[in-house]
Design a protein around this motif. Structure first.
Motif, short mmCIF file in Angstrom:
data_model
loop_
_atom_site.label_atom_id
_atom_site.label_comp_id
_atom_site.label_asym_id
_atom_site.label_seq_id
_atom_site.Cartn_x
_atom_site.Cartn_y
_atom_site.Cartn_z
N CYS B 61 -0.67 -1.90 13.40
CA CYS B 61 0.32 -2.94 13.08
C CYS B 61 1.69 -2.32 12.87
N ARG B 62 2.70 -3.20 12.80
CA ARG B 62 4.06 -2.83 12.38
C ARG B 62 4.37 -3.71 11.19
N VAL B 63 5.04 -3.13 10.22
CA VAL B 63 5.31 -3.85 8.96
C VAL B 63 6.80 -3.75 8.62
N ARG B 64 7.36 -4.86 8.16
CA ARG B 64 8.73 -4.85 7.66
C ARG B 64 8.74 -5.47 6.27
N LEU B 65 9.09 -4.68 5.28
CA LEU B 65 9.12 -5.18 3.90
C LEU B 65 10.35 -6.06 3.71
N ALA B 66 10.25 -7.01 2.77
CA ALA B 66 11.38 -7.87 2.44
C ALA B 66 12.61 -7.03 2.12
N GLY B 67 13.75 -7.40 2.65
CA GLY B 67 14.99 -6.69 2.35
C GLY B 67 15.24 -5.49 3.24
N SER B 68 14.25 -5.17 4.08
CA SER B 68 14.40 -4.03 4.98
C SER B 68 14.62 -4.54 6.40
N GLU B 69 15.32 -3.79 7.22
CA GLU B 69 15.47 -4.16 8.62
C GLU B 69 14.57 -3.31 9.50
N GLU B 70 13.91 -2.37 8.85
CA GLU B 70 13.14 -1.38 9.60
C GLU B 70 11.67 -1.77 9.69
N TRP B 71 11.12 -1.67 10.89
CA TRP B 71 9.68 -1.87 11.08
C TRP B 71 9.02 -0.49 11.07
N THR B 72 7.90 -0.38 10.35
CA THR B 72 7.16 0.89 10.31
C THR B 72 5.77 0.67 10.87
N GLU B 73 5.34 1.58 11.73
CA GLU B 73 4.00 1.45 12.33
C GLU B 73 2.93 2.08 11.46
N TYR B 74 1.80 1.42 11.37
CA TYR B 74 0.65 1.96 10.63
C TYR B 74 -0.61 1.77 11.46
N THR B 75 -1.53 2.70 11.32
CA THR B 75 -2.83 2.56 12.00
C THR B 75 -3.94 2.86 11.00
N GLY B 76 -5.17 2.63 11.43
CA GLY B 76 -6.32 2.88 10.57
C GLY B 76 -6.26 4.27 9.94
N GLY B 77 -6.57 4.34 8.65
CA GLY B 77 -6.51 5.60 7.91
C GLY B 77 -5.25 5.70 7.07
N GLN B 78 -4.27 4.82 7.36
CA GLN B 78 -3.02 4.84 6.60
C GLN B 78 -2.98 3.66 5.63
N SER B 79 -2.03 3.71 4.70
CA SER B 79 -1.83 2.64 3.72
C SER B 79 -0.35 2.32 3.61
N PHE B 80 -0.04 1.13 3.15
CA PHE B 80 1.35 0.85 2.77
C PHE B 80 1.37 0.02 1.50
N GLN B 81 2.47 0.17 0.76
CA GLN B 81 2.63 -0.50 -0.53
C GLN B 81 3.60 -1.65 -0.42
N VAL B 82 3.32 -2.72 -1.13
CA VAL B 82 4.21 -3.87 -1.17
C VAL B 82 4.47 -4.21 -2.64
N PRO B 83 5.74 -4.35 -3.04
CA PRO B 83 6.05 -4.71 -4.43
C PRO B 83 5.51 -6.11 -4.77
N GLY B 84 5.39 -6.41 -6.05
CA GLY B 84 4.99 -7.74 -6.50
C GLY B 84 6.10 -8.75 -6.26
N ASP B 85 5.72 -10.03 -6.22
CA ASP B 85 6.69 -11.11 -6.01
C ASP B 85 7.63 -10.83 -4.87
N SER B 86 7.07 -10.40 -3.77
CA SER B 86 7.87 -10.03 -2.62
C SER B 86 7.18 -10.55 -1.36
N SER B 87 7.52 -10.01 -0.21
CA SER B 87 6.88 -10.44 1.04
C SER B 87 6.99 -9.35 2.08
N PHE B 88 6.23 -9.50 3.13
CA PHE B 88 6.36 -8.57 4.25
C PHE B 88 5.97 -9.27 5.54
N ASP B 89 6.67 -8.89 6.62
CA ASP B 89 6.29 -9.32 7.96
C ASP B 89 5.32 -8.30 8.51
#
Lengths: 103, 103
Positions: B61-89
């Protein structure tokens, strides 16, 4: 009983039919294997290895067992049995939540 | 570790976005809540209550956190963090199997 307690759950889901059916495998304390899953609105043909009891938690479907010409309707709260080494057609009209009991 | 042991699992799944995301809620022996689930190929906007760590078991997948313009790619074996009361594409390019850790 809305949950299973003291079980092992496989982290990775079983995804069938392009995601129309998604389930997670669980193992009870006594070694009994079951799966908990969802079937999205669709018409699918499932095959069985072991005999299965499909316990419907919610949703609605019509089912036709192999060798039968008759479709039977089931909704949440009902169950249906499928023999082993067999198959069934299932037309899900309302997203189906189920527990599949094997053996 | 391919499974969680000694957990409670809610029988009925959480179905989001017309079934593009299906998860089951689990509670560990110490009371910690997690969910195990799948995201099918799609582009979705998720909102968070509690902070989340999305641990990817398989898929891409590709992920873009709220407030960011950057998409970051992730694949199986990786993790990403999302703050509370927020959102992500999240644009899932290959069916994603995940464990969601809260708090």
């Amino acid at each position: 009983m809305t949950q299973f307690d003291n079980v092992s759950v496989t982290k990775q889901a079983n995804v069938y039919f392009d995601g129309k059916c998604v389930s997670h495998s669980i193992v009870l304390e006594d070694g009994t294997k079951k799966s908990v899953g969802v079937i999205l609105p669709s018409t699918l043909l499932f095959t069985t290895g072991a005999p299965e009891v499909m316990e419907l938690l919610a949703g609605a479907c019509r089912v036709r067992l192999a060798g039968s010409e008759e479709w039977t309707e089931y909704t949440g709260g009902q169950s249906f049995q499928v023999p082993g080494d067999s198959s069934f057609d299932i037309e899900t009209t309302e997203t189906l939540h189920y527990v599949c009991h094997f053996g």
